[in-house]
Motif scaffolding. Structure first.
Motif, PDB file in Angstrom:
ATOM      1  N   SER A   1       2.648 -10.370   3.730  1.00  0.00           N
ATOM      2  CA  SER A   1       2.245  -9.749   4.988  1.00  0.00           C
ATOM      3  C   SER A   1       0.990  -8.915   4.759  1.00  0.00           C
ATOM      4  CB  SER A   1       3.367  -8.862   5.531  1.00  0.00           C
ATOM      5  OG  SER A   1       4.517  -9.630   5.812  1.00  0.00           O
ATOM      6  N   CYS A   2      -0.026  -9.111   5.611  1.00  0.00           N
ATOM      7  CA  CYS A   2      -1.319  -8.453   5.449  1.00  0.00           C
ATOM      8  C   CYS A   2      -1.704  -7.696   6.717  1.00  0.00           C
ATOM      9  CB  CYS A   2      -2.414  -9.472   5.132  1.00  0.00           C
ATOM     10  SG  CYS A   2      -2.086 -10.490   3.683  1.00  0.00           S
ATOM     11  N   TYR A   3      -2.331  -6.545   6.521  1.00  0.00           N
ATOM     12  CA  TYR A   3      -2.822  -5.714   7.618  1.00  0.00           C
ATOM     13  C   TYR A   3      -4.270  -5.347   7.315  1.00  0.00           C
ATOM     14  CZ  TYR A   3       2.174  -5.266   8.535  1.00  0.00           C
ATOM     15  OH  TYR A   3       3.496  -5.533   8.784  1.00  0.00           O
ATOM     16  N   ARG A   4      -5.121  -5.456   8.332  1.00  0.00           N
ATOM     17  CA  ARG A   4      -6.558  -5.191   8.168  1.00  0.00           C
ATOM     18  C   ARG A   4      -7.016  -4.232   9.261  1.00  0.00           C
ATOM     19  NH1 ARG A   4     -10.147 -10.487   8.564  1.00  0.00           N
ATOM     20  NH2 ARG A   4      -9.442 -10.365  10.728  1.00  0.00           N
ATOM     21  N   THR A   5      -7.681  -3.149   8.871  1.00  0.00           N
ATOM     22  CA  THR A   5      -8.175  -2.192   9.847  1.00  0.00           C
ATOM     23  C   THR A   5      -9.429  -1.516   9.306  1.00  0.00           C
ATOM     24  OG1 THR A   5      -7.552  -0.305  11.246  1.00  0.00           O
ATOM     25  CG2 THR A   5      -6.739  -0.289   8.983  1.00  0.00           C
TER      26      THR A   5
END
Length: 264
Positions: free
Chosen positions: A240-244
């Motif tokens: 699971s990846c999150y980009r901000t």
């Protein structure tokens, strides 16, 4: 962070070798999705033994790995093309606006977020990116579910150890526009490797010796009933990846605090 959580968070140094041998790497396409094209200056925060840092370096980026555990970093120093520094997410030993990206693999849930997020925003350049990654067991597979149950117990199985950072990121005024993605990959293990994977799990590492050995015996039994040597046992993962990126407020505050730092 509770006392139990603190004990788990500080348990990894004692199992650094098992962590490095048993834990999977991260998919290169996941990191490419977070970072985009071009060569970047990257901070791997909570880097551990350098699993994620190694992927970033192999993609051609300049990487500095920061972790509070000297034992973990002693393993990370073997990774080519990665510099290391002892430090914590709550007090990052880098200058203002000194990196293009901060990446965090399997560690963000251990941070004190009220202190760590301002520090991450501080060291990022104005158009930098924060990427968070977790390798989660695909417990749809029956033997993986049995192993997960052996490690975490029935009380924790329903929710697993999955952590959702979205509420923390959305409530922060320092980051905006969170994007998500998920990638599948596999980690090949032999009997020793599966045991080392279990040994590296924080819930196992903090057990008494007798309880820990009981868990490891269950893991050995799962391997013996599932694997077909000499073929490796393929552990399935969903990453699971999150980009901000820093918000306008974070960029404004950074310019007030200090001038931009030169390249690392």
């Amino acid at each position: 962070m509770t006392g139990d959580d603190s004990a788990r968070a500080h348990s990894f140094g004692a199992v650094a070798a098992a962590y490095d041998a048993g834990r999977p790497t991260f998919p290169a396409d996941a990191l490419t999705w977070i970072l985009g094209p071009g060569r970047l200056q990257i901070l791997d925060l909570g880097a551990g033994t350098g699993k994620l840092a190694a992927v970033a370096a192999a993609l051609g980026h300049d990487v500095v790995a920061v972790d509070p555990s000297e034992e973990m970093l002693s393993v990370c120093r073997r990774v080519p093309g990665v510099d290391t520094m002892v430090g914590a997410a709550e007090n990052i030993p880098l200058a203002h606006a000194s990196v293009d990206a901060v990446i965090v693999g399997q560690a963000f849930h251990w941070f004190e977020h009220a202190r760590a997020l301002p520090e991450i925003a501080r060291v990022l350049r104005p158009h930098g990116v924060l990427g968070l990654l977790w390798n989660n067991y695909d417990t749809v597979v029956p033997w993986v579910r049995r192993m997960h149950r052996a490690m975490v117990g029935e009380d924790h199985l329903a929710g697993g150890d999955a952590f959702d950072p979205m509420p923390i990121l959305l409530q922060s005024d320092l980051f905006a526009g969170v994007e998500t993605a998920r990638f599948r990959h596999w980690h090949d293990l032999d009997r020793t490797g599966l045991r080392q994977l279990a040994e590296s799990h924080s819930r196992v590492a903090v057990l008494t010796e007798s309880r820990r050995e009981s868990v490891l015996e269950q893991v050995d039994a799962i391997y013996d009933s599932t694997a077909r040597p000499p073929e490796p046992l393929r552990m399935p993962y969903l990453t699971s990846c999150y980009r901000t990126r820093p918000s306008d407020l974070a960029n404004y505050q950074r310019t007030l605090d200090a001038p931009l730092a030169p390249p690392l």
